[in-house]
Design an enzyme around this catalytic site. Sequence first.
Site, PDB file in Angstrom:
ATOM      1  N   LYS A   1      -1.769  -1.609  -3.769  1.00 47.81           N
ATOM      2  CA  LYS A   1      -3.065  -0.417  -3.688  1.00 47.81           C
ATOM      3  C   LYS A   1      -2.110   0.617  -3.977  1.00 47.81           C
ATOM      4  CE  LYS A   1      -6.399   1.885  -0.666  1.00 47.81           C
ATOM      5  NZ  LYS A   1      -6.480   2.091   0.763  1.00 47.81           N
TER       6      LYS A   1
ATOM      7  N   LYS B   1       0.795  -1.225   0.033  1.00 48.48           N
ATOM      8  CA  LYS B   1      -0.092   0.083   0.027  1.00 48.48           C
ATOM      9  C   LYS B   1       0.998   1.313  -0.111  1.00 48.48           C
ATOM     10  CE  LYS B   1      -3.629   2.339   2.471  1.00 48.48           C
ATOM     11  NZ  LYS B   1      -4.556   2.528   3.455  1.00 48.48           N
TER      12      LYS B   1
END
Length: 325
Positions: A249, A196
């Site tokens: 992400k 992330k």
Amino acid sequence: MPMLNRPRRNRSSAAIRTMVEENRLSVKDLLFPLFVMDGSATKTEIKSMPGIYRYTTDLLLKEIEECLNLGITSYALFPQVAEDRKDSRATESHRQGSLYLEAIHAVTSRFPEISMLTDVAMDPYSSDGHDGIVRGGEILNDETLEVLAKMAIAQAQAGSKLIGPSDMMDGRVGYLRESLDDAGFTNVGIMAYSAKYASAFYGPFRDALESAPKFGDKKTYQMNPANSREALREAELDELEGADFLMVKPALAYLDIISLLRDNTNLPIAAYNVSGEYAMVKAAAANGWIDGEKAMLESLLSMKRAGAQVILTYFAKEFAQLKLS
Ligand code: PBG
């Protein structure tokens, strides 16, 4: 002109293009993130995410029913927490009777057939707007793990079968796995937000939850967009710690990372087509600058081609509504 190879032959009609198509999108690939808020019989549109709403729990159930009828079987849920319920230790995140835990209970008992990813991170409940406990401007790692474990167990008790730690604290997947197991929730899975990145593309999501950091940024825990080997390291750790899925992400600016993880693990890979990616397509389409539907399909397909088996996307319902085949 004689020529042995003419790749255009395989592109010469719609039928032959379909025949040689290497990847195909299905609603079964998609996971639909939804937002829940306090109150009843209300939904409010998120300004920076046209077509996406926060729902009160009663309307959330209706929305899921509608989406289920369109074939969407996977969801994620995020709460918008009232400012006066936030504190520095995110106690609202594991308070019995809280909006989020009640919503999880309502959804999972009403729709036992769906899969719903519930979010484990402090930021929606944190008065600092960070994913960890803050002391003297620092985001504390190990102290935060205890809060995350309380949150995960409370969600499992409310009916969650799949938790999504989105916080990026070190060691949290292993800590959560052990905490869930000790509490008897050996069947609750973990979709780890493994790679992330500290990204500008989360802006509209933070509008939706009013969860932007009150100071600084998230760069001491979320990853540097310059790095890919570090993503591999994060992914390896999450796998060793017992993750059931690995997530990348955002998705669009990180297709190389999706592909890298795909080549290096046998776990399913999820890609999060985040709020800012959705907003860009919507804004350009609203201006008549691009064809929004085609841009949506092309970008979702790119994530699948890169190796994502699951795509978390705000486009899920719109995709499901298209009559594609
Ligand atoms: C925070 C969290 C964020 C998103 C999901 N969980 C934002 C952040 O890290 O600040 C972003 C999702 C999106 O932009 O769609 N735990």
